[in-house]
Design an enzyme around this catalytic site. Structure first.
Site, PDB file in Angstrom:
ATOM      1  N   SER A   1       0.915  -1.225  -0.069  1.00 48.90           N
ATOM      2  CA  SER A   1      -0.319   0.175   0.204  1.00 48.90           C
ATOM      3  C   SER A   1       0.942   1.420  -0.242  1.00 48.90           C
ATOM      4  CB  SER A   1      -0.717   0.145   0.783  1.00 48.90           C
ATOM      5  OG  SER A   1      -1.758  -1.089   1.479  1.00 48.90           O
ATOM      6  N   THR A   2       1.718   1.482   1.033  1.00 42.29           N
ATOM      7  CA  THR A   2       2.803   2.574   0.612  1.00 42.29           C
ATOM      8  C   THR A   2       3.118   3.053  -0.508  1.00 42.29           C
ATOM      9  OG1 THR A   2       5.194   1.121   0.613  1.00 42.29           O
ATOM     10  CG2 THR A   2       4.011   2.561   2.681  1.00 42.29           C
TER      11      THR A   2
END
Lengths: 372, 584
Positions: free
Chosen positions: B306-307
């Site tokens: 997700s980063t």
């Protein structure tokens, strides 16, 4: 006349060759300086005393000089009675050393009596000089005959052969002495040219039979290529790096263990390194002055016996000097001959000085009126 | 009695003449050797006599950004014996064995070996060397030397690295800056005798060694220490496999700290951690050591998860295919071609704006956005953010990203890429890209080395790194900062909130491959202050046990670090507690 007159052991002469004495003293002292220079580094490492070899050689030099002056007073005709005994004793000693001698550096050349060690071959050389001089002077008229010549050679060959068993170089020097005495005594030339040719042929045969000697010749021709050429090469490094005036006394690098035992046979290369071409030629000139004096004494000796003794001594010193210098300069294949008066070696120096004493004894009997 | 006859005299003359002639020949031979060949033999002799002995140069020191010494040299001794100079071998063996803590047989073997010089032990403490010197044993040589010494032991071990027996760098910065640090060895030309022993008082030519240059880093010992403590704490509480952390300045690429917990002791780099008395084969041991020395921040790639949505969002904003207020709907999954790709919230987020989708880290939103951008434009933006090439960090062995070939990207690949799966990048690539996103659009080169100082000449070489302005639009960067701040203020990164500070960030929980093995990497990337970031921080917790959500376990780590280092870096709280409500 000589037969009737009873000889005294000691005698006073009209003449004494001071030049010879002076040259000998210079050579001996110079030798001591060079021995200290060449040996101090290794002596300090080995014995903790830089002057170890100097002290030993110095002691022998003093002993030798004392012997020389003593012997110079003896009438040399007295030796005639001793030549045969001397010959027998020499053969005996050489046999003894061959059988029971103590080994040094892989060769049996030494006899040890308590603290005294000596090489019988050194005695044999003096004995042979007097013995051959005596024998030849007794039959001088007949020496031109092959039979007599070969007889003398054969008798000498026994001793030379015994020496050769252990020390080929000394044997060669001894043989040279005998030949030179015979050459001077004989009116002929052809015989000696013939002998020289036979010797050359014999040498060729010898090299063919003993291949290890051939290897020596190969090393001589190209010392860089062989591991055994190391010593020769080291000697050349020393001589070459001396240049014209040398590095200065004591400044040799090659004596730092590169030339093994540089105070022995190879001492002349260190002389070259430290004192240069100039110093080396000075040393050669000193020897030539000595040879010149011996020549004068030999030519003017009272009788043939005295003359031949001096010729023998002259041959002895000259061959050793020439062979030694020729070896260190790699002019001839390597062989172990010391440089007279300079190389380290107690017995060698004492006996050399005794020889010089005998020569001085001969010089005492020169009649001055014969040379107005 | 025979008299000398004339022919006898003549023959004596001939003999003397031959002797004179021979002497002259020898003099000629001598002249040839000593004049013509003199130079040749002199040179050969000098080669034989002269030895060159090199003197090691002292290695340059390494300092942190505040001038704190982190790699120093301490004097040590090398003990060796010279066989030919030993006088009392028994005593030498006994003393050396007891003082150097060696076995007697081992020492005896070396002492009795006929060699010019035999090394007994190197890197002996100076005090022991001095003590040995007092015994004054003949044939024992004690040579002074320097050994690298790291006063902070395991601090940033995988970054700084260590040196080998010859003082050469082996890993880390010690390798990268070896040419500056090494210095120039000096030499002594001495005359030696045949045994190789130097001759005393002989003139010697000496060339002094030149000490290596000092290296100044952007690393800060205090920040590194805080970060290391935080990493160790989470490593222990989550029983993780490892914890990596990078803290850097997003404006210029200077790295303040880089942690790879567990770190190893730089003063004992060959001692395996968790030593269990197990004996390994040398090959196996080397493998384990390499593993221990590995700097995961730059050497290993992972699926960022997700980063990486930051990158997708940046691409979308850059291409103008989305605005913060655009609305999406999340039923908990998206069907892409034949595959059903789920959101982490299986019940779905329902209807949401792009901003909310970013805060919720909603996968379907990003799949949609990714599809809008398209694969070509997506890759163009990856390229702008430097994701296809190594960052150029000044450490050896940097790995590169693993991406699909453009022509192989289908809808499924594009969808998964959009939320950070099916591609692999290194942590340093992620934080570098993130720095560009939040610093106004400038690409930077992450680095440690700041300047190299030659202590003798005082010459300073400032190290420069590549930067590129306007890689992405400033507007995009500004919008991203707002989005990221919202994640911490109201979204999944709320556990990174610090009273009084504006923090931006993004969480991630990446599944480790092969998918479904139950292993995760929880991570959080944060920025402070959110509106103009000067401190970027990334933490990766590899294989945590128990709860593994990045927002739950990784965000608090950065919070803890920030609480310590923001005041330390002079960043004062912008608002007081209580005002927070008003802000919201």
């Amino acid at each position: 006349m000589a037969k009737t007159k009873k000889r005294k052991l000691f005698m006073k002469g009209e003449y004494f060759d001071y030049t010879t004495v002076f040259v000998i003293l210079v050579l001996v002292c110079f030798g001591l300086v060079m021995i200290y220079s060449t040996s101090s580094y290794s002596a300090y490492i080995k014995f903790g005393d830089a002057a170890y070899f100097l002290k030993r050689q110095g002691t022998f030099a003093l002993l030798g000089l004392a012997c020389m002056f003593f012997v110079s007073r003896i009438d040399y005709h007295n030796y005639k009675k001793l030549t045969l005994i001397g010959y027998v004793v020499s053969v005996g000693l050489l046999l003894f050393v061959f059988l029971f001698g103590s080994e040094k550096l892989g060769a049996k050349r030494w006899i040890e009596i308590g603290p005294i060690q000596f090489q019988p071959s050194e005695i044999a050389k003096i004995v042979m000089i007097i013995f051959v001089a005596h024998m030849v002077s007794n039959c001088a008229a007949e020496i031109k005959k092959w039979k007599i010549l070969l007889k003398v050679l054969f008798i000498s060959a026994i001793v030379v052969g015994l020496i050769a068993m252990e020390n080929l170089s000394t044997a060669i020097v001894t043989l040279a002495i005998v030949i030179v005495i015979l050459f001077v005594a004989s009116p002929k030339y052809g015989q000696f040219i013939g002998m020289g040719m036979i010797a050359a042929a014999g040498m060729g045969l010898f090299l063919a039979l003993f291949p290890y000697r051939i290897e020596r010749v190969k090393i001589w021709l190209a010392p860089e290529k062989y591991e055994k050429g190391f010593q020769t090469l080291q000697s050349l490094y020393a001589i070459g790096s001396g240049g014209i005036f040398g590095k200065g006394l004591g400044q040799s690098m090659q004596k730092m263990g590169f030339i093994p035992e540089s105070h022995n046979d190879m001492i002349f290369s260190v002389i070259c390194e430290e004192l240069g071409l100039f110093g080396a030629i000075c040393v050669i000139i000193l020897f030539l002055v000595l040879i010149w004096r011996l020549m004068i004494i030999a030519a003017n000796a009272k009788d043939l016996f005295g003359s031949l003794i001096v010729v023998g001594v002259m041959a002895h010193i000259a061959t050793q000097v020439l062979v030694n210098i020729a070896v260190v300069t790699n002019t001839i294949p390597p062989t172990g001959v010391t440089l007279p008066f300079i190389s380290y070696g107690g017995t060698s120096l004492v006996f050399l000085l005794i020889e010089m004493g005998i020569v001085l004894g001969v010089s005492r009997q020169i009649k001055l009126e014969q040379h107005p | 009695m025979e008299k000398n006859k004339t022919y006898n005299k003549r023959k004596i003359m001939i003999v003397a003449g031959v002797i004179f002639l021979c002497s002259i020949l020898l003099c000629v031979r001598l002249s040839y050797l000593m004049v013509k060949r003199s130079q040749y033999y002199q040179k050969l002799a000098l080669d034989l006599h002269q030895r060159e002995r090199s003197i090691k140069a002292e290695r340059g020191e390494i300092y942190d950004r505040n001038g704190v010494l982190i790699a120093a040299n301490k004097p040590v001794c090398t003990i060796s014996v010279i066989h030919s100079q030993i006088k009392d071998p028994n005593k030498v063996v006994k003393v050396l064995a007891s003082e150097l803590d060696l076995k007697e047989e081992e020492v005896r073997k070396k002492v009795e070996k006929v060699s010019s010089r035999e090394k007994i032990k190197s890197n002996v403490e100076k005090e022991i060397g001095d003590k040995l010197r007092e015994y004054d044993l003949a044939g024992v040589m004690i040579d002074e030397d320097y050994k690298r010494y790291y006063p902070y032991n395991e601090l940033a071990s995988k970054v700084i690295g260590f040196t080998g027996a010859d003082n050469q760098g082996i890993v880390g910065l010690e390798v990268k800056y070896d040419k500056y640090l090494q210095g120039k060895p000096g030499s002594i030309l001495t005359l030696t005798d045949a045994r190789g022993v130097e001759i005393k008082n002989a003139s010697e030519d000496r060339v002094e060694p030149q000490k290596g240059c000092s290296l100044y880093l952007s690393l800060d010992v205090n920040i590194q220490t805080y970060a290391q403590q935080a990493a160790r704490k989470i490593y222990q509480t989550k029983e993780a496999k490892s914890v990596s952390m990078i803290i850097m300045n997003p404006q210029n690429g200077e790295i303040y700290a880089m942690v790879n917990w567990p770190e190893f002791d730089l003063n004992q780099p060959y001692t395996l951690m968790n030593e269990t008395n197990q004996v390994y084969s040398s090959k196996k041991k080397q493998e384990l050591l390499n593993q221990m020395w590995r700097n995961k921040c730059i050497n290993d790639t992972y699926e960022p998860g997700s980063t990486f949505k930051m990158v997708t969002a940046t691409a979308a904003l850059e291409e103008g295919v989305v605005t913060k207020k655009d609305t999406f709907s999340c039923p908990g999954f998206r069907i892409v071609e034949d595959r059903r790709i789920r959101c982490h919230k299986t019940t779905g987020h329902g209807g949401e704006t792009f901003e909310q989708g970013f805060m919720n880290s909603c996968n379907p939103v990003f799949m949609d956005v990714g599809a809008r951008v398209g694969k070509e434009k997506m890759y163009e933006n990856y390229k702008k953010l430097g994701l296809f090439k190594k960052t150029g960090i000044d450490l050896p062995g940097e790995a590169n990203s693993i991406m699909h070939k453009l022509e192989n990207i289908k809808a499924v690949e594009l969808a998964t890429m959009s939320f950070g799966q099916s591609i692999q990048i290194t942590p340093i690539q992620l934080i570098s890209a993130a720095c560009t996103i939040v610093n106004g659009g400038k690409t930077i080169t992450p680095h440690f080395g700041v300047k190299v100082v030659n202590e003798q000449t005082k010459e300073i070489t400032t190290l420069t790194y590549e930067e590129k302005e306007h890689a992405i639009k400033k507007e995009t960067s500004d919008q991203m900062k707002e989005l990221l701040e919202a994640v911490v203020a109201k979204g999944g990164g709320s556990k990174a909130q610090i009273e009084g500070y504006r923090i931006g960030g993004k969480t991630a929980t990446s599944q480790k491959l092969p998918r479904g093995n139950g292993k995760y990497i929880s991570s959080f990337i944060g920025f402070a202050p959110a509106n103009n970031p000067t401190v970027a921080a990334l933490v990766l917790i590899d294989e945590p046990t128990g709860i593994y959500y990045g927002g739950t376990i990784a965000a608090p780590v950065i919070k803890e670090v920030y609480e310590n280092i923001l005041p330390y870096l002079g960043l004062e709280p912008e608002y007081k507690a209580g005002n927070e409500e008003k802000e919201e």
